[in-house]
Scaffold this motif. Structure first.
Motif, PDB file in Angstrom:
ATOM      1  N   ASN A   1       0.830  -1.203   0.000  1.00 47.94           N
ATOM      2  CA  ASN A   1       0.000   0.000   0.000  1.00 47.94           C
ATOM      3  C   ASN A   1       0.867   1.256   0.000  1.00 47.94           C
ATOM      4  OD1 ASN A   1      -2.721   0.413  -0.270  1.00 47.94           O
ATOM      5  ND2 ASN A   1      -3.102   0.676   1.907  1.00 47.94           N
ATOM      6  N   LYS A   2       2.001   1.191   0.725  1.00 52.25           N
ATOM      7  CA  LYS A   2       2.901   2.344   0.790  1.00 52.25           C
ATOM      8  C   LYS A   2       3.715   2.507  -0.491  1.00 52.25           C
ATOM      9  CE  LYS A   2       3.495   2.417   5.815  1.00 52.25           C
ATOM     10  NZ  LYS A   2       4.458   2.263   6.949  1.00 52.25           N
ATOM     11  N   THR A   3       4.201   1.385  -1.023  1.00 49.25           N
ATOM     12  CA  THR A   3       5.089   1.468  -2.186  1.00 49.25           C
ATOM     13  C   THR A   3       4.327   1.587  -3.510  1.00 49.25           C
ATOM     14  OG1 THR A   3       5.211  -0.958  -2.253  1.00 49.25           O
ATOM     15  CG2 THR A   3       6.930   0.207  -1.039  1.00 49.25           C
ATOM     16  N   LYS A   4       3.270   0.791  -3.657  1.00 49.92           N
ATOM     17  CA  LYS A   4       2.521   0.794  -4.918  1.00 49.92           C
ATOM     18  C   LYS A   4       1.319   1.734  -4.891  1.00 49.92           C
ATOM     19  CE  LYS A   4       3.849  -3.992  -5.844  1.00 49.92           C
ATOM     20  NZ  LYS A   4       3.382  -5.371  -6.161  1.00 49.92           N
ATOM     21  N   GLY A   5       0.810   1.987  -3.689  1.00 49.56           N
ATOM     22  CA  GLY A   5      -0.335   2.885  -3.576  1.00 49.56           C
ATOM     23  C   GLY A   5       0.033   4.240  -3.021  1.00 49.56           C
ATOM     24  N   GLY A   6       1.327   4.473  -2.846  1.00 51.77           N
ATOM     25  CA  GLY A   6       1.785   5.759  -2.327  1.00 51.77           C
ATOM     26  C   GLY A   6       2.942   6.290  -3.151  1.00 51.77           C
ATOM     27  N   LEU A   7       3.708   7.184  -2.563  1.00 47.78           N
ATOM     28  CA  LEU A   7       4.806   7.821  -3.286  1.00 47.78           C
ATOM     29  C   LEU A   7       6.126   7.086  -3.116  1.00 47.78           C
ATOM     30  CD1 LEU A   7       4.112  11.571  -2.404  1.00 47.78           C
ATOM     31  CD2 LEU A   7       3.672  10.427  -4.593  1.00 47.78           C
ATOM     32  N   GLY A   8       6.212   6.226  -2.127  1.00 50.44           N
ATOM     33  CA  GLY A   8       7.508   5.632  -1.812  1.00 50.44           C
ATOM     34  C   GLY A   8       8.265   6.550  -0.868  1.00 50.44           C
ATOM     35  N   SER A   9       9.304   6.047  -0.269  1.00 50.74           N
ATOM     36  CA  SER A   9      10.031   6.776   0.774  1.00 50.74           C
ATOM     37  C   SER A   9      10.655   8.073   0.272  1.00 50.74           C
ATOM     38  CB  SER A   9      11.125   5.884   1.379  1.00 50.74           C
ATOM     39  OG  SER A   9      10.569   4.720   1.947  1.00 50.74           O
ATOM     40  N   ALA A  10      11.339   8.018  -0.873  1.00 45.59           N
ATOM     41  CA  ALA A  10      12.075   9.189  -1.363  1.00 45.59           C
ATOM     42  C   ALA A  10      11.138  10.345  -1.692  1.00 45.59           C
ATOM     43  CB  ALA A  10      12.898   8.811  -2.586  1.00 45.59           C
ATOM     44  N   LEU A  11      10.074  10.058  -2.466  1.00 45.37           N
ATOM     45  CA  LEU A  11       9.153  11.124  -2.853  1.00 45.37           C
ATOM     46  C   LEU A  11       8.336  11.624  -1.668  1.00 45.37           C
ATOM     47  CD1 LEU A  11       7.840   9.976  -6.358  1.00 45.37           C
ATOM     48  CD2 LEU A  11       9.479  11.800  -5.817  1.00 45.37           C
ATOM     49  N   THR A  12       8.099  10.757  -0.687  1.00 47.58           N
ATOM     50  CA  THR A  12       7.388  11.207   0.506  1.00 47.58           C
ATOM     51  C   THR A  12       8.217  12.229   1.260  1.00 47.58           C
ATOM     52  OG1 THR A  12       6.203   9.108   0.733  1.00 47.58           O
ATOM     53  CG2 THR A  12       6.396  10.468   2.710  1.00 47.58           C
ATOM     54  N   VAL A  13       9.534  11.996   1.347  1.00 49.97           N
ATOM     55  CA  VAL A  13      10.428  12.968   1.990  1.00 49.97           C
ATOM     56  C   VAL A  13      10.403  14.286   1.229  1.00 49.97           C
ATOM     57  CG1 VAL A  13      12.832  13.500   2.521  1.00 49.97           C
ATOM     58  CG2 VAL A  13      11.928  11.222   3.004  1.00 49.97           C
ATOM     59  N   VAL A  14      10.460  14.203  -0.097  1.00 51.79           N
ATOM     60  CA  VAL A  14      10.408  15.417  -0.922  1.00 51.79           C
ATOM     61  C   VAL A  14       9.111  16.173  -0.683  1.00 51.79           C
ATOM     62  CG1 VAL A  14      10.322  16.304  -3.287  1.00 51.79           C
ATOM     63  CG2 VAL A  14      11.933  14.479  -2.693  1.00 51.79           C
ATOM     64  N   LYS A  15       8.014  15.431  -0.581  1.00 54.19           N
ATOM     65  CA  LYS A  15       6.711  16.065  -0.356  1.00 54.19           C
ATOM     66  C   LYS A  15       6.715  16.873   0.934  1.00 54.19           C
ATOM     67  CE  LYS A  15       1.863  15.027   0.553  1.00 54.19           C
ATOM     68  NZ  LYS A  15       0.858  13.977   0.837  1.00 54.19           N
ATOM     69  N   TYR A  16       7.249  16.286   2.018  1.00 48.46           N
ATOM     70  CA  TYR A  16       7.251  16.987   3.294  1.00 48.46           C
ATOM     71  C   TYR A  16       8.218  18.173   3.285  1.00 48.46           C
ATOM     72  CZ  TYR A  16       4.316  13.467   5.512  1.00 48.46           C
ATOM     73  OH  TYR A  16       3.266  12.660   5.860  1.00 48.46           O
ATOM     74  N   ILE A  17       9.344  18.035   2.604  1.00 53.75           N
ATOM     75  CA  ILE A  17      10.305  19.138   2.529  1.00 53.75           C
ATOM     76  C   ILE A  17       9.708  20.319   1.770  1.00 53.75           C
ATOM     77  CG2 ILE A  17      12.495  19.865   1.514  1.00 53.75           C
ATOM     78  CD1 ILE A  17      13.604  17.096   2.157  1.00 53.75           C
ATOM     79  N   THR A  18       9.051  20.032   0.649  1.00 56.17           N
ATOM     80  CA  THR A  18       8.458  21.111  -0.139  1.00 56.17           C
ATOM     81  C   THR A  18       7.296  21.772   0.600  1.00 56.17           C
ATOM     82  OG1 THR A  18       7.108  19.468  -1.318  1.00 56.17           O
ATOM     83  CG2 THR A  18       9.159  20.167  -2.365  1.00 56.17           C
ATOM     84  N   ALA A  19       6.537  20.978   1.362  1.00 59.93           N
ATOM     85  CA  ALA A  19       5.447  21.547   2.159  1.00 59.93           C
ATOM     86  C   ALA A  19       6.019  22.498   3.208  1.00 59.93           C
ATOM     87  CB  ALA A  19       4.641  20.435   2.828  1.00 59.93           C
TER      88      ALA A  19
END
Length: 283
Positions: A47-65
């Motif tokens: 659910n996290k890897t295929k239904g989400g952004l994955g670890s790297a892009l999730t970090v990017v998302k929080y940094i940009t926010a």
């Protein structure tokens, strides 16, 4: 007083045993529990890897926010003294970075929602979800839990004793967990079951239900309807730093063998426990 789903850490901070484990009347075979846990872990990982952004892009998302938020805060702090043009002239880099971060955050958020929706409709997702339901049904059948018993939330927690009462002690910023149990009354017994075990408590020992006028922070939302849906809006459940928060909660007291045990639960389960125990007067 002890707590049915409480873990006393007065003398052992590594304790993992519920006070109420003495009331376990049936346990699911370890092989079935292991199979269910493996399937759930696989489901959550996919659910996290295929239904989400994955670890790297999730970090990017929080940094940009975070970067976009800094730009917004800087603007709001100076809005009464400077025009937007003046603020941009003073710090153009800040606004370029903030604007770019906002765009990236929006794109990643939309991508995350799209991937989640697509994966939730995939054959793999549906097959895994079905397998989990089948294993859970097998576990409840082994524990003799009748079909159709609705899920009910209770609070579980670690605690220290203060003035004779359990006082919740947070661990890694987690105060309460809210396991979803199958709870039902039969033959003078109140049974509470998860997929691993069934606790049996004598209904004759249920003494009182009282309001606990404090905030309860818990980590999951188990209901099918959203926490802010029309059904749950009257209970004013809120989000607080990644947790859910509700006030008040309620305490069901059992007097068993001359010793008091508490069972804490959220306000939206009050009517369920009143019906199950027959206790209508709330202290």
């Amino acid at each position: 007083m002890k707590a049915i789903f409480g873990i006393n850490v007065d003398n052992d901070k590594h304790n993992t045993t519920f006070d109420g484990e003495r009331f376990i009347a049936a346990a699911t075979p370890k092989e079935l529990v292991s199979s269910l846990e493996t399937e759930v872990e696989r489901f959550e990982k996919n659910n996290k890897t295929k239904g989400g952004l994955g670890s790297a892009l999730t970090v990017v998302k929080y940094i940009t926010a975070f970067a976009a938020m800094i730009c917004i805060i800087a603007t709001l702090r100076n809005i009464l003294d400077l025009s937007i043009a003046e603020m941009y002239s003073n710090a153009p880099g800040l606004y370029w970075a903030g604007g770019a971060s906002a765009v990236v955050w929006i794109v990643l958020t939309l991508l995350e929602r799209s991937r989640s929706r697509t994966y939730s409709e995939s054959e793999e997702f549906l097959r895994s979800n079905k397998r989990i339901d089948e294993l859970a049904a097998q576990a409840f059948a082994y524990l003799d839990v009748p079909e159709g018993v609705p899920a009910t939330d209770v609070f579980a927690y670690r605690y220290v004793t203060k003035d004779g009462m359990p006082k919740c002690k947070a661990m890694n910023n987690v105060y309460y967990t809210n396991p979803s149990l199958r709870i039902y009354a039969h033959d003078g017994i109140l049974s509470l079951a998860d997929t691993e075990s069934r606790f049996d408590l004598p209904l004759s020992a249920a003494r009182s239900i009282s309001r606990v006028n404090k905030r309860f922070l818990f980590n999951e939302w188990n209901k099918d309807e959203a926490y802010n849906s029309e059904k749950y809006a009257p209970y004013k459940v809120q989000r607080d730093n990644g947790f859910y928060c509700i006030k008040p909660g309620y305490r069901l007291i059992f007097d068993i063998g001359g010793e008091d045990y508490e069972l804490l639960f959220p306000a939206y389960e009050l009517e369920t426990f009143k019906k199950l125990t027959g206790i209508t007067e709330i202290n």
